[in-house]
Design a protein around this motif. Structure first.
Motif, PDB file in Angstrom:
ATOM      1  N   GLY A 183      55.567  49.610   6.371  1.00 15.58           N
ATOM      2  CA  GLY A 183      55.484  50.584   7.454  1.00 15.58           C
ATOM      3  C   GLY A 183      54.907  50.057   8.753  1.00 15.58           C
ATOM      4  O   GLY A 183      54.159  50.760   9.435  1.00 15.58           O
ATOM      5  N   VAL A 184      55.231  48.834   9.112  1.00 11.42           N
ATOM      6  CA  VAL A 184      54.875  48.302  10.437  1.00 11.42           C
ATOM      7  C   VAL A 184      56.140  48.300  11.282  1.00 11.42           C
ATOM      8  O   VAL A 184      57.080  47.571  10.970  1.00 11.42           O
ATOM      9  N   PRO A 185      56.203  49.119  12.333  1.00 11.97           N
ATOM     10  CA  PRO A 185      57.426  49.144  13.149  1.00 11.97           C
ATOM     11  C   PRO A 185      57.631  47.800  13.852  1.00 11.97           C
ATOM     12  O   PRO A 185      56.857  47.434  14.729  1.00 11.97           O
ATOM     13  N   ALA A 186      58.642  47.094  13.427  1.00 11.94           N
ATOM     14  CA  ALA A 186      58.900  45.757  13.949  1.00 11.94           C
ATOM     15  C   ALA A 186      60.356  45.648  14.374  1.00 11.94           C
ATOM     16  O   ALA A 186      61.242  46.175  13.712  1.00 11.94           O
ATOM     17  N   LEU A 187      60.564  44.998  15.500  1.00  9.80           N
ATOM     18  CA  LEU A 187      61.916  44.765  15.988  1.00  9.80           C
ATOM     19  C   LEU A 187      62.127  43.258  16.092  1.00  9.80           C
ATOM     20  O   LEU A 187      61.272  42.548  16.617  1.00  9.80           O
ATOM     21  N   VAL A 188      63.255  42.807  15.565  1.00  8.39           N
ATOM     22  CA  VAL A 188      63.608  41.389  15.670  1.00  8.39           C
ATOM     23  C   VAL A 188      64.652  41.232  16.762  1.00  8.39           C
ATOM     24  O   VAL A 188      65.638  41.973  16.794  1.00  8.39           O
ATOM     25  N   ILE A 189      64.448  40.295  17.669  1.00 11.41           N
ATOM     26  CA  ILE A 189      65.508  39.978  18.623  1.00 11.41           C
ATOM     27  C   ILE A 189      66.004  38.565  18.361  1.00 11.41           C
ATOM     28  O   ILE A 189      65.237  37.630  18.174  1.00 11.41           O
ATOM     29  N   GLU A 190      67.314  38.474  18.266  1.00 15.06           N
ATOM     30  CA  GLU A 190      67.969  37.207  17.893  1.00 15.06           C
ATOM     31  C   GLU A 190      68.990  36.878  18.974  1.00 15.06           C
ATOM     32  O   GLU A 190      69.845  37.695  19.299  1.00 15.06           O
ATOM     33  N   LYS A 191      68.904  35.677  19.519  1.00 14.90           N
ATOM     34  CA  LYS A 191      69.751  35.355  20.667  1.00 14.90           C
ATOM     35  C   LYS A 191      71.221  35.197  20.289  1.00 14.90           C
ATOM     36  O   LYS A 191      72.101  35.407  21.109  1.00 14.90           O
ATOM     37  N   ASN A 192      71.492  34.866  19.017  1.00 18.71           N
ATOM     38  CA  ASN A 192      72.878  34.685  18.592  1.00 18.71           C
ATOM     39  C   ASN A 192      73.573  36.019  18.323  1.00 18.71           C
ATOM     40  O   ASN A 192      72.936  37.064  18.271  1.00 18.71           O
ATOM     41  N   GLU A 193      74.889  35.941  18.132  1.00 23.18           N
ATOM     42  CA  GLU A 193      75.706  37.135  17.952  1.00 23.18           C
ATOM     43  C   GLU A 193      75.459  37.790  16.602  1.00 23.18           C
ATOM     44  O   GLU A 193      75.616  38.992  16.440  1.00 23.18           O
ATOM     45  N   ARG A 194      75.144  36.989  15.597  1.00 26.03           N
ATOM     46  CA  ARG A 194      74.985  37.516  14.248  1.00 26.03           C
ATOM     47  C   ARG A 194      73.718  36.960  13.614  1.00 26.03           C
ATOM     48  O   ARG A 194      73.344  35.807  13.859  1.00 26.03           O
ATOM     49  N   ALA A 195      73.086  37.782  12.785  1.00 22.78           N
ATOM     50  CA  ALA A 195      71.988  37.250  11.989  1.00 22.78           C
ATOM     51  C   ALA A 195      72.543  36.104  11.157  1.00 22.78           C
ATOM     52  O   ALA A 195      73.666  36.169  10.658  1.00 22.78           O
ATOM     53  N   GLY A 196      71.775  35.061  11.011  1.00 24.65           N
ATOM     54  CA  GLY A 196      72.226  33.905  10.231  1.00 24.65           C
ATOM     55  C   GLY A 196      72.891  32.829  11.062  1.00 24.65           C
ATOM     56  O   GLY A 196      73.135  31.728  10.573  1.00 24.65           O
ATOM     57  N   ASP A 197      73.165  33.152  12.316  1.00 23.38           N
ATOM     58  CA  ASP A 197      73.842  32.158  13.163  1.00 23.38           C
ATOM     59  C   ASP A 197      72.990  30.922  13.418  1.00 23.38           C
ATOM     60  O   ASP A 197      73.527  29.848  13.703  1.00 23.38           O
TER      61      ASP A 197
END
Lengths: 595, 595
Positions: A183-197
């Motif tokens: 329950g920790v509100p966390a946002l991930v920002i990823e520079k690539n188009e897809r997770a795993g890129d």
């Protein structure tokens, strides 16, 4: 069993001494040579204390706040390395923990204390899992999908994330998954188009060099048929699936432009470009999970601008298929250099030359499987009941100071096992070592995060001359279609690959926040072992990783899959405690270090 | 233990009698009342034999081909239901199996024999898993991604799938995953845009009515925090991820237009529209995994054409949000009818009327958790070490003939537990029962695949009149803005939902292949119990499911998640045996049955 009696007696005395509290009595339970590694339980940081004096100082400062109690042995004690060892449970005022103890002559040689969960904020799983639906009729209720959609949409727009994680590789995703579960509100920002890129976009022949048992993500282990060595695109797909299934809030095509700390408001102002749209986020914590391999080190070599061929850093190298019949020079001699040189050779390059600047730790993957991973991370370990979590805690139980002495015999065995290979490398002029003190790859990785090759076949190509070698050498200058080396040789070149490694994660702080903050925080990673590329002073833990830094609200997350899995727990608990206003008196922050 | 001695003695005698072979001696080891359920091991079909004569006949026909041997008890025997029971291993000429035995007075009461793997074609997992990469240098080699891309691209174009699976729900995907793991080239075609859409596109409030422990897919169980009841969209996402991670060859937006059997070539010709492009496929086996709930039963009611409101089948119902303040009539009284009526009420419909045509089995979800699932599919079961595979085999070990007697006490307990609810339903005029013989939901599901409501709250709305009830009643005609019921009442109506269920999977054979093939194969599902909607004769297994049918190369895959998981194994093994030209003499094919 005598071992069990010894452990029980020690834990009882230790628990009583801490409860009275009698710090002097507690410290006398430790051997003259003693190491106490605490992961967040007592100190709200990751820190190893060496000797009774450091332990006494730590206890004096932390005991009143930590309120440890309930020390109780878990499972049977065992004897290994001339010591009795055992697992134990304990609790503190804030949470519950797992510990590990090694005794020598009835006194403590090594102690590990780890926080595993916060009281009142336990993960909902097993019998405590959520129902998924509230039975009964409730006017106007939203479905799971609607709630999830609304929650995802609101985070970062109507509602600020408590934690912003920059980077959606294994580190960012493991941390985000743990945050979600508590329950920790966390946002991930990823520079690539897809997770795993971040995996998919590496060179085409890349396959994880660590075996599957080492590489599980938290909560969702790979299935039992997963290949031993995961190919990069398969890893990318797994991470993309993982983000979805774990309901991680993830913005893809989202680049962090700039972050600044607002000390007044005690929050960050972060500019994000998400698919062309600008957002300003105001998280209270900023986690840089931008990767050990996120900041390419690109050497400045005279003549590079006028080079008529192509120059790429290893992180930008795609695959060998375009270089059939061409002359290729690879600068560097670590993992990427070997993988890329082999890929070029496999694709029929006319000539592949590796330019080795300095000595490399070389160990075959098979030797590692046999001598290094096997006890904790292997099918045999799984079959003998060693759960991944126990394997991780076992690794954690060895203080970094002692690690070389634990590792040296392994590498002595490996040196014998692969004597023919090493003789071949020597004959070919390749400079190899086993770490300055013979403690091998794991030490080297912790000290400098680079400097080794886990051999999966390229060493044989070096031995038999399929990959040509210049060693030791540097590229001194670049011509229009050639490179000139420090030994005076000139090689024709259509392609130059800089397999020259990566900078400290700290450079990201400089890039995304400010040079001042980067300077204040200092270098990330490294133990201060005093070996090459890891200058002292000795700090005994990886600098700035997964723990409070000199900059309020700034955290670093990184490392391999095992580290992402294991250390994400401690970072998530530190964040959760802050979110819930649980006191988190940090006993120690690494002194700033600049190499 | 006496129980273990009894089991060991029986298995030894049985094994010896089969080895001689002495069928008479073998049959004398069975009790007067006896049931032998064989899943593919002896008979290459799914079949239960009742009494010594059926067993003797089966052994006479199969023993020479099956060559059973190596009967050996697994684990400890236990006593339950007045019988001694135990697990055992065995093998046949073709494969290895797991069996279950119940003894009464030293003789066999129930026997289960299941094929678990084919010799020489074992799944590669655990220590036998693939490496993921061949170490060493290999000129021109392709990466995993390139190989996977090429393989996926070729299947259905350059290379024909051995098996074509129509339908990418849990059944099709579970089977495809198993096929992939044992090397059966299988292609799944799914008419929707995304895997999992068969769940996503159902009514918005849908949540699985079975608990998570019952619902795992093969190989990749839900993580430990997965909610007890999976919301439909979350299930859809899981299946989509599953298809990717299991590397299932799946065409989405691909509709099967027509299939015909080419007896000469012993293969199917299948016309497929994939996103507007036409393909002709030539698989040797065609699996209809189009769903129990794939073929909506839509009643023809006079006046429907001129209705001024909206009529939808439950499969097309989206959600209640559009019907606030409106008059809604739901025809039917099973799961979907209740879920939809409650959703309409929750969204503020002016009036929701359920038109109940006939009696419904009603059991609360909580009662099922307590009395029905708990022993095998629950957190308690997991914690006590009952693996999902063992739970599935335990269910399989109860012959369908005996199931009612095993189930009746459960429903007697449930009737007492929820007496207040049942009294309320009775008072409201709702017709409920516990199956014609009091054996509850599981029997009802096997007999007719419908006829029940697992209560998650709507029954209380019926009891308190929030959902209005007409029972028993039919809709006799439809006016411009009303419905007229069989009892003469006329209700205003803006929306009419036909929660009238689904046809037999066999209808898909009629639709996709031909009426002749549908007629030849006969009805799918049902045991022939002689109860309502399940007319005799008794066949003792679900008709045509997961086993050879009267049409060569045609197979049916369907049912809930547990069935998808468990029975996909036997269907995959049957297909693999055929692919490898292992003899598969089918002892029995269901006689054609048309209700």
């Amino acid at each position: 069993m005598a071992a069990d009696r010894d452990v029980a007696a020690w834990l009882e005395k230790f628990g009583k001494a801490l409860a009275r509290p009698d710090i002097d009595a507690a410290s006398k339970l430790f051997d003259d040579e003693c190491h106490w590694r605490d992961l967040v339980a007592f100190t709200w940081t990751l820190k190893t204390f060496e000797g009774r004096d450091e332990i006494k100082a730590m206890l004096s400062a932390t005991l009143a706040g930590a309120r440890p109690a309930g020390f109780a042995q878990l499972g049977a004690a065992s004897g290994a390395n001339g010591a009795t060892e055992a697992w134990f449970a304990f609790e503190t005022g804030a949470g519950r923990g797992t510990g590990h103890l090694r005794l020598r002559n009835g006194r403590c040689w090594t102690l590990l204390t780890t926080l595993q969960e916060l009281k009142g904020f336990e993960e909902k799983s097993g019998a405590a899992r959520e129902r998924g639906v509230d039975h009964g009729a409730q006017p106007g209720r939203a479905s799971w999908f609607e709630r999830r959609q609304a929650e995802a949409k609101a985070l970062g727009t109507e509602r600020q994330p408590y934690v912003l994680i920059v980077g959606g590789g294994q580190g960012g995703l493991a941390l985000a998954a743990r945050c979600k579960r508590i329950g920790v509100p966390a946002l991930v920002i990823e520079k690539n188009e897809r997770a795993g890129d971040s995996w998919r976009k590496r060179y085409r022949s890349l396959v994880l060099h660590d075996p599957v048992w080492y590489d599980h993500m938290p909560y969702l282990p790979f299935p039992d048929h997963w290949p031993v060595f995961t190919p990069k695109d398969k890893m990318g797909d797994w991470l993309e699936m993982y983000a979805r299934v774990m309901e991680i809030d993830l913005w893809t095509s989202a680049k962090c432009l700039r972050a600044s700390w607002d000390a007044q408001a005690a929050e960050w102002t972060v500019q994000v470009n998400r698919g062309g749209e600008l957002f300003e986020l105001r998280p209270q914590h900023l986690v840089l999970a931008t990767g050990m391999s996120g900041f390419p080190l690109v050497p400045q070599i005279p003549g590079a601008d006028a080079f008529g061929g192509r120059i790429v850093h290893s992180s930008q190298f795609g695959g060998g298929e375009d270089w059939r019949g061409k002359h290729c020079v690879v600068l560097g001699s670590n993992n990427s250099a070997h993988d890329i040189a082999a890929d070029l050779w496999e694709h029929g390059a006319m000539e592949v030359t590796m330019v080795q600047r300095s000595s490399t730790v070389v160990v075959t993957s098979d030797a590692l499987m046999e001598h290094a991973w096997g006890r904790l991370y292997s099918q045999a370990a799984v079959d003998s009941g060693i759960a991944t979590e126990i394997a991780d805690l076992t690794v954690a139980s060895v203080p970094f100071k002692l690690l070389p002495s634990f590792q040296k015999p392994v590498y002595e065995a490996i040196r014998k096992r692969d004597a023919a290979l090493y003789a071949g490398l020597e004959k070919a002029g390749f400079k190899y070592d086993f770490g300055e003190d013979g403690s091998g790859i794991h030490s080297t990785y912790l000290r400098r995060g680079a400097g080794y090759y886990i051999d999966v076949g390229a060493s044989q190509l070096v031995v038999d001359g399929s990959i040509k070698l210049k060693s030791p050498a540097e590229i001194q200058s670049i011509g229009e279609k050639s490179v000139r080396l420090s030994d005076g040789a000139e090689l024709p070149a259509d392609l130059i690959v800089y397999a020259t490694g990566y900078g400290s994660m700290n450079q990201w702080a400089g890039e995304l926040i400010s040079p001042e903050v980067a300077a204040k925080v200092g270098r990330c990673w490294g133990l201060g072992s005093g070996t090459r590329h890891d200058p002292g002073p000795w700090v005994g833990e990886l600098r700035n990783m997964w723990k409070p830094t000199a900059q309020a609200g700034l955290w670093f997350m990184g490392g391999n899959l095992m580290q992402a899995r294991h250390y994400s727990l401690y970072l998530a608990l530190q964040l959760k405690a802050r979110l819930e206003a649980i006191p988190t008196p940090v006993y120690y922050v690494d002194p700033v270090h600049h190499p």
